[in-house]
Design an enzyme around this catalytic site. Structure first.
Site, short mmCIF file in Angstrom:
data_model
loop_
_atom_site.label_atom_id
_atom_site.label_comp_id
_atom_site.label_asym_id
_atom_site.label_seq_id
_atom_site.Cartn_x
_atom_site.Cartn_y
_atom_site.Cartn_z
N ARG A 150 44.99 113.28 -22.07
CA ARG A 150 43.95 114.23 -21.68
C ARG A 150 44.56 115.18 -20.66
O ARG A 150 45.51 114.84 -19.94
CB ARG A 150 42.76 113.51 -21.04
CG ARG A 150 42.03 112.54 -21.96
CD ARG A 150 40.87 111.89 -21.21
NE ARG A 150 40.10 111.00 -22.07
CZ ARG A 150 40.28 109.70 -22.17
NH1 ARG A 150 41.25 109.11 -21.45
NH2 ARG A 150 39.52 108.96 -22.96
N LYS A 174 39.96 107.61 -17.88
CA LYS A 174 38.54 107.59 -17.54
C LYS A 174 38.14 106.23 -17.01
O LYS A 174 38.62 105.20 -17.48
CB LYS A 174 37.70 107.93 -18.77
CG LYS A 174 37.70 109.41 -19.14
CD LYS A 174 36.71 109.69 -20.25
CE LYS A 174 36.62 111.17 -20.55
NZ LYS A 174 35.65 111.45 -21.63
N HIS A 239 43.05 120.03 -25.15
CA HIS A 239 42.28 119.08 -25.95
C HIS A 239 42.59 119.22 -27.43
O HIS A 239 42.60 118.22 -28.16
CB HIS A 239 40.79 119.29 -25.71
CG HIS A 239 39.99 118.03 -25.85
ND1 HIS A 239 40.27 116.88 -25.14
CD2 HIS A 239 38.93 117.73 -26.64
CE1 HIS A 239 39.41 115.93 -25.48
NE2 HIS A 239 38.59 116.42 -26.39
N ARG A 242 45.66 117.31 -28.12
CA ARG A 242 45.35 115.88 -28.17
C ARG A 242 44.75 115.53 -29.54
O ARG A 242 45.07 114.51 -30.13
CB ARG A 242 44.37 115.55 -27.04
CG ARG A 242 43.85 114.12 -27.02
CD ARG A 242 43.06 113.93 -25.72
NE ARG A 242 42.08 112.86 -25.78
CZ ARG A 242 42.33 111.59 -25.48
NH1 ARG A 242 43.54 111.22 -25.13
NH2 ARG A 242 41.36 110.70 -25.52
N HIS A 265 40.12 105.34 -25.76
CA HIS A 265 38.70 105.37 -26.13
C HIS A 265 38.08 103.99 -25.92
O HIS A 265 38.60 102.99 -26.42
CB HIS A 265 38.52 105.78 -27.59
CG HIS A 265 38.83 107.22 -27.85
ND1 HIS A 265 39.16 107.70 -29.10
CD2 HIS A 265 38.88 108.29 -27.01
CE1 HIS A 265 39.37 109.00 -29.02
NE2 HIS A 265 39.22 109.38 -27.77
N TYR A 274 38.60 111.24 -35.87
CA TYR A 274 39.88 111.77 -36.30
C TYR A 274 40.23 111.39 -37.73
O TYR A 274 41.28 111.78 -38.24
CB TYR A 274 40.99 111.30 -35.36
CG TYR A 274 40.83 111.84 -33.97
CD1 TYR A 274 41.09 113.17 -33.69
CD2 TYR A 274 40.38 111.03 -32.93
CE1 TYR A 274 40.92 113.68 -32.42
CE2 TYR A 274 40.20 111.53 -31.65
CZ TYR A 274 40.47 112.86 -31.41
OH TYR A 274 40.30 113.36 -30.15
#
Length: 309
Positions: A150, A174, A239, A242, A265, A274
């Site tokens: 990210r 995150k 992004h 990515r 994730h 994806y």
């Protein structure tokens, strides 16, 4: 707000931070949503019935489906917490239908677009004494497309993020969660060129002023590079690179679970976005790989007698 609501919302947020590692922005969003719901419930959200919650959700009808779904998710998790704490016997938010949302497909770059970006960045970083900014940009590009980081993770990498002969990075993403991401040989070569140019004592891999390069500056550098490479600048961002990392890995046969871990994730449903491919590739896959493609069409035909009267 009722004192009960205030106290339970605070405890819920503390649990989300401590047990689930929710990020600061996530906690702030939960607080806003729950404070708003409490106000709409007359300050008695903790004791709300399904009917009260339906009325609250009806008031969100003008919002985007994704926003309403987020607010409902906050309510469901809040009441699940109250159940776990023994303060409620039910979760009234489970009776509310989730607003239908359609997650947009991510923008992606073609393999040709990516090759143009790398060709331009590589050319600018060539020579006896190329500009330090050119070598830095090449390394940024390698880590974005080669490791799927990210933007915030990339610009805030500490100087020690790449050390020794490690073939991976330890990234803090995150929710302050750490994960391993691959470090390609190409990125290692770019790093070895960049390291001697770093100022002594810098805490960051990509320093700028008293801190590190900002996400906005990274975005600008990539769009400028795209323009010089003959790629539409509007189609390029950290992004998007990515997305390209994930999509192109899947096209090459990568495992979805492994990709989930590399991208950081929490939910594999996020990674599944994806798996989109164009219809032409799907048809080609079925025609070439499906067992039916190897069967003799003539052998597959069967004569069926007409039923007797």
């Amino acid at each position: 707000m009722d004192a009960t609501d205030s106290a339970t919302i605070e405890r819920f947020l503390e649990m989300m931070a401590a047990e689930r590692g929710a990020a600061r922005n996530t906690l702030a969003a939960y607080r806003r949503d729950l404070d708003q719901a409490s106000a709409l419930a007359g300050g008695r959200l903790a004791a709300a019935t399904p009917a009260v919650l339906r009325k609250i959700m009806a008031g969100y009808a003008s919002l985007a489906a994704s926003s309403a779904a987020r607010k409902l998710s906050a309510l469901r998790q809040y009441f699940a917490f109250l159940q776990d704490e023994g303060e409620r016997a039910d979760n009234p938010a489970l009776d509310i239908a989730r607003p239908a949302t359609r997650r947009p497909l991510p923008r992606i770059l073609t393999h040709d677009d990516v090759e143009r970006l790398f060709a331009q960045a590589g050319e600018e970083a060539e020579g006896e004494a190329p500009p330090a900014a050119a070598i830095r940009l090449l390394l940024l590009l390698e880590l974005l497309y080669g490791s799927g980081l990210r933007a915030s993770e990339l610009v805030s990498l500490p100087r020690r993020a790449i050390a020794g002969e490690r073939a991976f990075l330890i990234v803090r993403g995150k929710g302050d969660k750490e994960r391993l991401v691959p470090l390609s040989e190409r990125a290692r070569v770019a790093f070895d060129r960049w390291l001697p140019l770093l100022a002594e004592g810098s805490a960051w891999l990509f320093p700028s002023g008293k801190g590190h390069v900002s996400r906005v500056r990274l975005f600008q550098m990539l769009r400028d590079l795209a323009g010089r490479a003959g790629v539409n600048p509007q189609s390029v961002s950290p992004h998007v690179l990515r997305h390209a990392f994930a999509t192109h890995l899947l096209e090459g046969g990568a495992d979805l679970r492994a990709l989930q871990l590399m991208l950081g994730h929490a939910d594999i449903a996020t990674t599944e976005i994806y798996t989109h491919v164009d219809s032409r590739r799907l048809v080609e896959l079925v025609n070439r790989r499906h067992p039916l493609a190897r069967m003799d069409v003539g052998a597959a035909s069967v004569d069926v007698e007409a039923p007797s009267a």
